[in-house]
Design an enzyme around this catalytic site. Structure first.
Site, PDB file in Angstrom:
ATOM      1  N   TRP A 151       0.728  -1.427   0.085  1.00  0.00           N
ATOM      2  CA  TRP A 151      -0.204   0.307   0.122  1.00  0.00           C
ATOM      3  C   TRP A 151       0.831   1.758   0.191  1.00  0.00           C
ATOM      4  O   TRP A 151       1.620   1.611   0.669  1.00  0.00           O
ATOM      5  CB  TRP A 151      -0.799  -0.380   1.567  1.00  0.00           C
ATOM      6  CG  TRP A 151      -2.121  -1.238   1.365  1.00  0.00           C
ATOM      7  CD1 TRP A 151      -3.133  -1.238   0.537  1.00  0.00           C
ATOM      8  CD2 TRP A 151      -2.082  -2.753   1.537  1.00  0.00           C
ATOM      9  NE1 TRP A 151      -3.461  -1.605   0.689  1.00  0.00           N
ATOM     10  CE2 TRP A 151      -2.413  -3.030   1.509  1.00  0.00           C
ATOM     11  CE3 TRP A 151      -0.759  -2.955   2.847  1.00  0.00           C
ATOM     12  CZ2 TRP A 151      -2.764  -4.554   2.372  1.00  0.00           C
ATOM     13  CZ3 TRP A 151      -0.577  -4.103   3.195  1.00  0.00           C
ATOM     14  CH2 TRP A 151      -2.463  -5.118   2.621  1.00  0.00           C
ATOM     15  N   HIS A 166      -7.884   1.448   2.882  1.00  0.00           N
ATOM     16  CA  HIS A 166      -8.702   0.739   1.988  1.00  0.00           C
ATOM     17  C   HIS A 166      -9.464   1.134   3.869  1.00  0.00           C
ATOM     18  O   HIS A 166      -9.858   1.351   5.316  1.00  0.00           O
ATOM     19  CB  HIS A 166      -8.120  -1.256   2.617  1.00  0.00           C
ATOM     20  CG  HIS A 166      -6.941  -1.551   3.937  1.00  0.00           C
ATOM     21  ND1 HIS A 166      -6.241  -1.986   3.953  1.00  0.00           N
ATOM     22  CD2 HIS A 166      -6.756  -0.908   5.159  1.00  0.00           C
ATOM     23  CE1 HIS A 166      -5.631  -2.293   4.998  1.00  0.00           C
ATOM     24  NE2 HIS A 166      -5.890  -1.591   5.355  1.00  0.00           N
ATOM     25  N   ARG A 192      -4.934   6.038  -1.521  1.00  0.00           N
ATOM     26  CA  ARG A 192      -3.510   5.578  -2.153  1.00  0.00           C
ATOM     27  C   ARG A 192      -2.476   6.292  -3.174  1.00  0.00           C
ATOM     28  O   ARG A 192      -2.745   7.498  -3.916  1.00  0.00           O
ATOM     29  CB  ARG A 192      -3.332   4.376  -3.727  1.00  0.00           C
ATOM     30  CG  ARG A 192      -4.607   2.939  -2.880  1.00  0.00           C
ATOM     31  CD  ARG A 192      -4.216   2.024  -1.955  1.00  0.00           C
ATOM     32  NE  ARG A 192      -4.985   1.355  -1.044  1.00  0.00           N
ATOM     33  CZ  ARG A 192      -5.400   0.794  -1.906  1.00  0.00           C
ATOM     34  NH1 ARG A 192      -5.011  -0.467  -2.606  1.00  0.00           N
ATOM     35  NH2 ARG A 192      -6.295  -0.273  -0.940  1.00  0.00           N
ATOM     36  N   GLN A 206     -13.943   1.740  -1.758  1.00  0.00           N
ATOM     37  CA  GLN A 206     -14.238   0.369  -1.249  1.00  0.00           C
ATOM     38  C   GLN A 206     -15.088   0.407  -0.468  1.00  0.00           C
ATOM     39  O   GLN A 206     -16.128   0.933   0.084  1.00  0.00           O
ATOM     40  CB  GLN A 206     -12.959  -0.229  -0.980  1.00  0.00           C
ATOM     41  CG  GLN A 206     -12.338  -1.457  -1.074  1.00  0.00           C
ATOM     42  CD  GLN A 206     -11.314  -1.381  -0.518  1.00  0.00           C
ATOM     43  OE1 GLN A 206     -10.859  -0.863   1.385  1.00  0.00           O
ATOM     44  NE2 GLN A 206      -9.944  -1.791  -0.270  1.00  0.00           N
ATOM     45  N   VAL A 249      -5.453 -11.969   6.452  1.00  0.00           N
ATOM     46  CA  VAL A 249      -6.253 -13.146   5.719  1.00  0.00           C
ATOM     47  C   VAL A 249      -5.113 -13.979   6.027  1.00  0.00           C
ATOM     48  O   VAL A 249      -4.618 -14.154   5.440  1.00  0.00           O
ATOM     49  CB  VAL A 249      -7.439 -13.110   5.173  1.00  0.00           C
ATOM     50  CG1 VAL A 249      -8.564 -11.733   5.482  1.00  0.00           C
ATOM     51  CG2 VAL A 249      -6.763 -12.598   3.511  1.00  0.00           C
ATOM     52  N   ALA A 291     -13.637 -12.364   5.474  1.00  0.00           N
ATOM     53  CA  ALA A 291     -13.298 -10.773   5.089  1.00  0.00           C
ATOM     54  C   ALA A 291     -12.816 -10.416   3.285  1.00  0.00           C
ATOM     55  O   ALA A 291     -12.564 -11.703   2.822  1.00  0.00           O
ATOM     56  CB  ALA A 291     -12.284 -10.158   5.469  1.00  0.00           C
TER      57      ALA A 291
END
Lengths: 323, 686
Positions: A151, A166, A192, A206, A249, A291
């Site tokens: 990022w 995000h 970003r 988002q 995740v 998620a």
């Protein structure tokens, strides 16, 4: 009764109300034939009276009815005539209504909100100006780790604050304050630090989703995302999951959707990492969750066939008025 | 990274699937193959290696291991047997490491009898498929090994090293090195360097020094295979702006067993052009060997997380194909011994496997996510709570689009040049993308003015609205709020424009169920500070509800408009939407209309121009009582027929009672009270 037929013919040949009135008077006016005949009935013999009177009465009635009928025929076609004179060109353009317009991103957002609300998801929001902890550390993205490089971040002069990259921090904030089971979507503007071009801009929208329960699984995720994409694109979509990596995740996947140009990357997802549960204050042993995150600008561009993301932030009315 | 299909095939005796098919397999189970390109006799696969596998799969061997697991093919080992040492091993080179954290393993071979020559064709071909230019046998081997095994190698000309001595330490501020490519670098305090007796010879892990490079006269070399500290390499590469393929591999770290394997392979390759070379010294400084990892797995958890019913036999198969060793808790290998729980030994080259969920991902991806059948989640039927802010925002948008306004979205940042339009400090970005996006917006107004300026070319009348977050500093606190703005232009008569935007503001609030608000022309000192500069000083009002600021309305200050290059006038209203949504009400209470008739009386009053309508209204309301239902200002004018500096206000006064029909007399009584109070103010009633 040829008399009657003849009179009826005469009545029906009247072409306007004035002419009809003349015919009426001819028979039933003060000096009308039938009227006169009726008045002079007294001069007849008893026997003649008995025969002639009902005949004349019935004739009078028939004439009156016929005249009424003809009169109303003439009136309606007369009205018709008058109306036909009031002609307008119906192919000329209508008056422009002063329409307002909702931004295409608003429309996509509303559709997405509807779909998830109907699946029982709560909509949750959070700050755009975030702390480093909520944006990275809590999401298992430690400082000085190569995963941070994924990022490109806008930092504020106050170094602890940044523009969120995000909407995942919203999930942490929500979990901190609520006990599972959790079923939320977190939409919002994210930022970003990258060069803008037709498919990337410094800000975009988002939508992230989170479902946590005792035994939430990859199979459950597949069912939910299938449902969402099908409702969004209005048909039974064909999706596939393939391996990917995000620090928050594990397992992590990309979800592709099949379209006219083949497989298209739609969203990133995965099973919530135990470190994230810990940061949010949950015991990872007791809970499982998935998620996912999808870009709304991209959906808008796909659905409306917009070819440049920067149009969405241009304020150009020639663009906005099309929605 | 780009991979050569032929090179991958060289790891297997059986034929691999066709390139396209192989690409599909990898995409579905390992990494996305972005492109398959035919190049002469070979195919090049562009594979997007995931960041957490950069430590083992930025090499052909790494990906070959993945392919072995996916195709059930057996891997041929590219590493040869032990290399033979020369007649005797000598101690030629002394290597010291200042701080072992800088270099967890240092391995090197000193090799004599080297003849610099061209590499064999097959090596040149392989390098060409990686877009690497062949240079000489030695240098080519160092690059070849990196692409094949993932271990960056460096070769030094031994004779150029002063004092046959190498010291590994951090650079000091101000030290410099000229690297192989001729570039000179100012090393920083994060750079790991190798120095000989007198000067720096290597920017470790990133690029070699020009002073010790291989040339045509080189006879004795040092092949260096090491592990350097990943975090420092990352920092140094970023700071110096050099991100070499070697640096990328060091940044992610890799299997600490790799260095000696790489050296063995290097010698094997070197023997093709230099069959008589001798390894005269082997150095291996490895104080703390990498520990092997064991992770406990419960098959029930695996199936619970994946939503599957995979047998333990299948799990074992998958894990063993991937190089994981399985044991039951008691140490046996039989399936029936495994029960629900077993332990896996993580292969040394997998640095990304730390816990159960990492192992579950391995099982899931090889099993194939396409084989997981979707199962709708079971849960309690709970209606989600409505998000109030989202609800009111939607309502507000509908109201404005109903009024004919178009919604815009602008950037959250504003240009450096706009700082002077605000009398309070703005929040500044440390790394804005350009001057145009330097500060965070404190109000929405600037974005909307920019939009009006650019739309003026195409549209005469413009009506815009926006809702979004704004940011500013209040004392020590940083505030983020949601604001709502609407603006219009195209009304050249200032009165028309202002009263139009005010009308919209009025209806907007009422439609959101907010009735208790008023327009205040008085700006306090704080109001001036926060909103003063933006609006025309004589055509502005603060909207207050409950005596609190809720928004402002007015004509935009002409100075601001000229900055934007907007001709004509712009009117706008901007609100603090957080306060609005908190105050908004959905419930309506039905008011039964009175069955008794209204009585309407008109009254006109001549007042000085500076007198505000609200003063006349207050005066009338102070004496009129509840029977006066409504006061409607239907005319307001100045001009001919009126005295200088005076204006005429005309009102419809609407009287009505719920209980009876009002008599003329009753209304007359109230009218005379009204007339009296107006005259007391020295206004002439007409």
């Amino acid at each position: 009764m040829e008399e009657l037929d003849k009179i009826k013919k005469e009545i029906n040949s009247a072409s306007d109300l004035k002419e009809l009135d003349g015919i009426y008077k001819k028979y039933l006016g003060k000096k009308g034939e039938v009227a006169l005949a009726l008045r002079s009935i007294g001069d007849l013999s008893e026997r003649e009276k008995k025969e002639r009177a009902p005949q004349l009465q019935s004739l009078k009635k028939e004439i009156e009815e016929e005249v009424l009928k003809r009169s109303s025929e003439l009136k309606s076609s007369g009205a018709e005539e008058a109306l036909r004179g009031e002609w307008l060109d119906v192919t000329a353009p209508g008056k422009k209504a002063e329409l307002g317009h909702l931004h295409p991103l608003t429309q996509i957002q509303q559709k997405v909100n509807e779909i998830f609300s109907s699946l029982g998801f709560e909509i949750v929001e959070g700050p755009e100006l975030e702390t480093e902890w909520y944006n990275f550390d809590a999401l298992n993205i430690p400082k000085d780790h190569p995963s941070r490089d994924i990022w490109d971040t806008f930092w504020m002069q106050d170094k602890e604050l940044l523009l969120r990259t995000h909407t995942s921090p919203v999930q942490i904030r929500h979990m901190e304050k609520h006990q599972p089971p959790i079923r939320i979507i977190a939409p919002g503007r994210v930022f970003r630090h990258e060069a803008s071009d037709a498919s990337h801009d410094i800000q975009f929208y988002q939508l992230e989703g989170l479902m946590v329960d005792k035994d939430m699984s990859v199979a459950n995720f597949k069912a939910v995302i299938n449902e969402f994409l099908s409702q969004l694109f209005g048909e039974n979509v064909k999706i596939r999951l393939r391996p990917s990596f995000f620090p928050f995740v594990e397992p992590g996947f990309e979800v592709d959707m099949y379209g006219p140009k083949g497989w298209m990357e739609m969203l990133g997802a995965g099973m919530v990492h135990p470190n994230v549960f810990k940061a949010a204050g949950y015991n990872p042993v007791n809970w499982q969750g998935f998620a996912f995150g999808i870009g709304l600008d991209r959906i808008a561009m796909m659905k409306y066939k917009i070819d440049d993301i920067r149009l969405l932030y241009s304020g150009d009315l020639r663009f906005l008025k099309q929605f | 990274m780009k991979f050569s299909y032929n090179w991958l095939q060289s790891f297997f005796s059986e034929s691999l699937p066709e390139p396209e098919k192989l690409a599909e397999l990898l995409t579905m189970h390992s990494f996305e193959v972005e492109e398959v390109e035919k190049k002469d006799e070979d195919h090049i696969l562009a594979i997007d290696i995931l960041p957490n596998r950069a430590h083992d799969c930025l090499s052909h061997l790494g990906v070959a291991k993945e392919i072995a697991a996916l195709t059930d093919s057996k891997l041929k080992n590219p590493s040869p047997g032990l290399a033979r040492l020369g007649r005797e091993s000598k101690k030629l080179l002394q290597v010291d490491i200042q701080d072992k954290s800088l270099c967890p393993r240092y391995t090197a071979y000193v090799v004599e009898g080297v003849k610099i020559a061209d590499s064999p064709e097959w090596i040149k071909e392989r390098l060409a498929s990686m877009n690497q230019k062949p240079i000489s046998n030695i240098v080519d081997i160092t690059n070849y090994i990196m692409w094949e095994l993932g271990q960056p190698l460096h070769a030094f000309d031994f004779d150029k090293i002063n004092g046959a001595n190498m010291n590994i330490r951090l650079a000091k501020q101000g030290e410099k090195l000229e690297t192989l490519d001729g570039a000179a670098h100012d090393l920083g305090a994060d750079a790991i360097i190798i120095e000989d007796e007198s000067r720096i010879i290597d920017l470790a892990g990133i690029k070699g020094g020009a002073n010790t490079q291989i040339d045509s006269s080189t006879k004795t070399i040092i092949f260096q295979a090491a592990i350097f500290d990943a975090a420092r390499i990352r920092k140094a590469a970023q700071k110096l702006g050099i991100k070499t393929d070697a640096a990328v591999r060091y940044m992610h770290g890799f299997d600490q067993n790799l260095p000696p394997q790489a050296l063995e392979r290097a010698i094997e390759l070197l023997r093709e052009t230099n069959p008589k070379v001798k390894i005269v010294q082997k150095i291996d400084i490895y104080p703390s060997p990498q520990k092997s990892k064991k992770i406990a797995i419960d098959t029930r958890y695996v199936n619970s997380l994946l939503g599957t019913d995979i047998s333990k036999k299948k799990m074992k198969q998958i894990l063993e194909k991937l190089g994981f060793g399985l044991t039951s808790l008691t140490g046996g290998f039989k399936i029936k011994d495994l029960g629900f729980k077993f332990t896996v030994a993580v292969p040394a080259y997998r640095l990304d496997i730390d816990a159960a969920q990492d192992v579950i991902e391995e099982i899931g991806r090889i099993y194939g996510y396409e084989n997981i059948k979707p199962i709708a989640p079971q849960g309690t039927l709970a209606v989600p709570r409505r998000n109030e802010q989202v609800f009111w925002r939607s309502r507000a948008r509908d109201i404005l689009s109903g009024f004919g306004f178009s919604e815009v979205y602008n950037y959250s940042m504003i240009p450096k040049s706009q700082e002077e339009d605000y009398a309070f400090p703005l929040l500044e970005l440390t790394n804005p993308i350009s001057d145009e996006f330097q500060y965070l917006r404190p109000w929405l107004m600037h974005g909307v003015l920019k939009n009006i300026a650019s739309n003026k070319k195409y549209f005469e009348a413009i009506k815009l609205f926006e809702i979004g977050r704004v940011f500013f500093q209040e004392g020590e606190d940083i505030i983020e709020e949601e604001n709502f703005i609407f603006a219009l232009t195209g009304k050249e008569n200032a009165a028309n424009g202002f009263y139009e935007v005010k009308g919209y503001a009025d209806e907007f609030l009422k439609k959101l169920g907010i009735n208790d608000f008023y327009f205040d022309p008085t700006f306090s000192e704080e109001d001036e500070k926060y909103h003063g500069l933006l609006l025309h000083p004589a055509r502005r009002a603060i909207i207050r509800a409950d005596n609190n600021f809720v928004g402002f309305v007015g004509e935009v200050h002409p100075d601001i408009l000229s900055k934007f290059g907007v001709e004509g006038k712009v009117y706008c209203a901007e609100f603090n939407f957080d306060k609005i949504s908190a105050a908004a009400e959905e419930e309506h209470i039905y008011q039964k209309p009175s069955k008794y008739p209204e009585v309407v009386r008109d009254i006109a009053v001549l007042v000085p121009r500076g007198t505000m309508v609200v003063e006349a209204l207050n005066a009338i309301n102070s004496v009129s009582g509840p029977l006066l239902r409504d006061i409607d200002l239907f005319d307001m004018f100045e001009g001919e027929n009126l005295p200088e500096g005076m204006k005429n206000l005309a009102f419809h006064l609407i009287f009505q009672s719920d209980k009876k029909t009002l008599t003329s007399q009753e209304v007359d009584e109230i009218m005379s009270k009204i007339t009296k109070v107006l005259e007391e103010n020295l206004w002439e009633v007409r």
